[in-house]
Design an enzyme around this catalytic site. Structure first.
Site, PDB file in Angstrom:
ATOM      1  N   SER A   1     123.089  15.125  52.404  1.00 26.04           N
ATOM      2  CA  SER A   1     121.685  14.961  52.808  1.00 26.04           C
ATOM      3  C   SER A   1     120.866  14.252  51.737  1.00 26.04           C
ATOM      4  CB  SER A   1     121.061  16.335  53.070  1.00 26.04           C
ATOM      5  OG  SER A   1     119.677  16.189  53.278  1.00 26.04           O
TER       6      SER A   1
ATOM      7  N   LYS B   1     118.604  22.756  65.267  1.00 25.22           N
ATOM      8  CA  LYS B   1     117.237  22.476  65.753  1.00 25.22           C
ATOM      9  C   LYS B   1     116.822  23.347  66.931  1.00 25.22           C
ATOM     10  CE  LYS B   1     117.164  17.876  63.848  1.00 25.22           C
ATOM     11  NZ  LYS B   1     117.095  16.445  64.037  1.00 25.22           N
TER      12      LYS B   1
HETATM   13  P1  NDP Z   1     123.896  16.188  68.862  1.00 30.54           P
HETATM   14  O1  NDP Z   1     125.148  16.786  68.357  1.00 30.54           O
HETATM   15  O2  NDP Z   1     122.843  17.061  69.445  1.00 30.54           O
HETATM   16  O3  NDP Z   1     124.248  15.103  70.008  1.00 30.54           O
HETATM   17  C1  NDP Z   1     125.280  14.169  69.798  1.00 30.54           C
HETATM   18  C2  NDP Z   1     125.280  13.123  70.906  1.00 30.54           C
HETATM   19  O4  NDP Z   1     126.269  12.141  70.564  1.00 30.54           O
HETATM   20  C3  NDP Z   1     125.658  13.651  72.288  1.00 30.54           C
HETATM   21  O5  NDP Z   1     124.921  12.942  73.253  1.00 30.54           O
HETATM   22  C4  NDP Z   1     127.156  13.324  72.361  1.00 30.54           C
HETATM   23  O6  NDP Z   1     127.619  13.139  73.692  1.00 30.54           O
HETATM   24  C5  NDP Z   1     127.185  12.002  71.645  1.00 30.54           C
HETATM   25  N1  NDP Z   1     128.498  11.637  71.068  1.00 30.54           N
HETATM   26  C6  NDP Z   1     129.131  12.248  70.042  1.00 30.54           C
HETATM   27  N2  NDP Z   1     130.278  11.593  69.743  1.00 30.54           N
HETATM   28  C7  NDP Z   1     130.361  10.544  70.614  1.00 30.54           C
HETATM   29  C8  NDP Z   1     131.309   9.505  70.802  1.00 30.54           C
HETATM   30  N3  NDP Z   1     132.407   9.415  70.042  1.00 30.54           N
HETATM   31  N4  NDP Z   1     131.077   8.579  71.780  1.00 30.54           N
HETATM   32  C9  NDP Z   1     129.971   8.668  72.538  1.00 30.54           C
HETATM   33  N5  NDP Z   1     129.022   9.630  72.408  1.00 30.54           N
HETATM   34  C10 NDP Z   1     129.228  10.564  71.454  1.00 30.54           C
HETATM   35  O7  NDP Z   1     123.343  15.317  67.641  1.00 30.54           O
HETATM   36  P2  NDP Z   1     121.829  14.871  67.389  1.00 30.54           P
HETATM   37  O8  NDP Z   1     121.249  14.424  68.680  1.00 30.54           O
HETATM   38  O9  NDP Z   1     121.094  15.907  66.626  1.00 30.54           O
HETATM   39  O10 NDP Z   1     122.021  13.609  66.396  1.00 30.54           O
HETATM   40  C11 NDP Z   1     122.482  12.354  66.897  1.00 30.54           C
HETATM   41  C12 NDP Z   1     122.460  11.317  65.782  1.00 30.54           C
HETATM   42  O11 NDP Z   1     121.131  11.061  65.355  1.00 30.54           O
HETATM   43  C13 NDP Z   1     123.251  11.726  64.524  1.00 30.54           C
HETATM   44  O12 NDP Z   1     123.946  10.585  64.077  1.00 30.54           O
HETATM   45  C14 NDP Z   1     122.163  12.102  63.547  1.00 30.54           C
HETATM   46  O13 NDP Z   1     122.576  11.900  62.212  1.00 30.54           O
HETATM   47  C15 NDP Z   1     121.069  11.131  63.934  1.00 30.54           C
HETATM   48  N6  NDP Z   1     119.704  11.583  63.538  1.00 30.54           N
HETATM   49  C16 NDP Z   1     119.022  10.874  62.608  1.00 30.54           C
HETATM   50  C17 NDP Z   1     117.761  11.249  62.213  1.00 30.54           C
HETATM   51  C18 NDP Z   1     117.022  10.432  61.193  1.00 30.54           C
HETATM   52  O14 NDP Z   1     116.019  10.903  60.668  1.00 30.54           O
HETATM   53  N7  NDP Z   1     117.460   9.215  60.901  1.00 30.54           N
HETATM   54  C19 NDP Z   1     117.091  12.443  62.782  1.00 30.54           C
HETATM   55  C20 NDP Z   1     117.890  13.108  63.802  1.00 30.54           C
HETATM   56  C21 NDP Z   1     119.152  12.697  64.132  1.00 30.54           C
HETATM   57  P3  NDP Z   1     128.080  14.399  74.591  1.00 30.54           P
HETATM   58  O15 NDP Z   1     126.831  15.000  75.143  1.00 30.54           O
HETATM   59  O16 NDP Z   1     128.942  13.778  75.631  1.00 30.54           O
HETATM   60  O17 NDP Z   1     128.844  15.334  73.680  1.00 30.54           O
END
Ligand code: NDP
Length: 276
Positions: free
Chosen positions: A19, A70
């Protein structure tokens, strides 16, 4: 647990080792002359409630919560801001004067500020696609809709989650639609946001050809020391701009800092210090 002689803050999450939040908040504190301590602590979902209760009982002033906490932080808060209530996800907890804990979600406004101010990417009257339907997508839909895009499509690997989110946020505009990645064939977008966690494992959702409109932009919410797989996809698909989510991270942190300390730090100086 940290010493409680200065005002203490922390980010909880799992994994948390990489982080950048402690560095960002230390830079904000130095810049604004605030005395505080901010640590990163590895906290999984199973011990979140106990650890957060202990942190505040020992005098902690505020917490950031990241993956996978979250939604638990949303449950933990005594009161919620309107945007956190809407997102049903909380990334910032703040101790209030009366001892209660306020839950807020600063992800969405952090993203919108990074897009529109730092990168000069407009959202008004654009066809917008969000890849992914997890916690991050929940937090950004409402602030994005406030910018009046003409269309918002949410595409996800698990199609039911995309359709469910689109239905949940329908009151913000009937231009919100949910689908799977195959459903994107033949569509074009001016801005594509990658809110999947695929980039974290250097993967990319399966995207059809010609998805990005001419002069369109790509933005990966994930960030890394090297361009992410999605940032590279944008470059290969002739995006006008293809950038990662470092700026969003700094902007959402600045908003949390403001909630806790009442002072807005200069984000550009901090973004620049990471980009060097
Ligand atoms: P979640 O775990 O809640 O959701 C993950 C999402 O990614 C789901 O929709 C999942 O699909 C999808 N997913 C995971 N692996 C794959 C794959 N191989 N191919 C296609 N889809 C995939 O994570 P968050 O929503 O909390 O975070 C998502 C991203 O956003 C992360 O990379 C995080 O680091 C980033 N982020 C960045 C922030 C910033 O300040 N820059 C703030 C918040 C988040 P499914 O539903 O099918 O499992």
């Amino acid at each position: 647990m940290t010493s409680m002689t200065t005002d203490n803050y922390a980010v909880f999450g799992q994994p948390i080792k990489h982080s950048k939040s402690p560095k960002i908040h230390q830079l904000f504190a130095k810049q604004t002359g605030q005395v505080l301590d901010y640590r990163a602590e590895e906290v999984g979902a199973d011990i979140f409630n106990t650890t957060a209760n202990y942190f505040f009982a020992k005098g902690g002033k505020g917490l950031n919560c990241t993956v996978p906490l979250k939604e638990l932080a949303y449950q933990f808060a005594d009161q919620l801001t309107e945007r956190a209530e809407f997102a049903k996800a909380v990334n910032t907890l703040a101790l209030q004067k009366d001892g209660s804990i306020l839950g807020d979600n600063t992800d969405g406004c952090g993203l919108v500020t990074d897009l529109t101010v730092n990168h000069q990417i407009k959202l008004k009257n654009t066809r917008l696609l969000i890849l992914g339907a997890g916690g991050a997508t929940r937090g950004i839909i409402s602030p994005i809709m406030q910018q009046s895009p003409t269309q918002l499509v949410i595409a996800n690997r698990t199609i039911a989650k995309a359709i469910g989110l689109a239905a949940e946020f329908q009151s913000l505009g009937d231009s919100i639609k949910g689908c799977g990645f195959e459903g994107l064939a033949g569509m074009q977008f001016d801005l594509i946001l990658n809110a999947t966690s695929a980039s974290l494992s250097n993967e990319l959702p399966p995207l059809p050809k010609n998805l990005l409109a001419e002069n369109g932009c790509c933005y990966d919410l994930a960030y890394g020391n090297e361009p992410t797989a999605f940032v590279r996809w944008g470059i290969e698909n002739n995006a006008l701009k293809s950038v990662d989510g470092l700026g969003m991270l700094v902007e959402q942190a600045a908003e949390a800092f403001y909630i806790w300390r009442g002072i807005r730090p200069d984000t550009q100086a901090v973004i620049n210090s990471f980009s060097l």
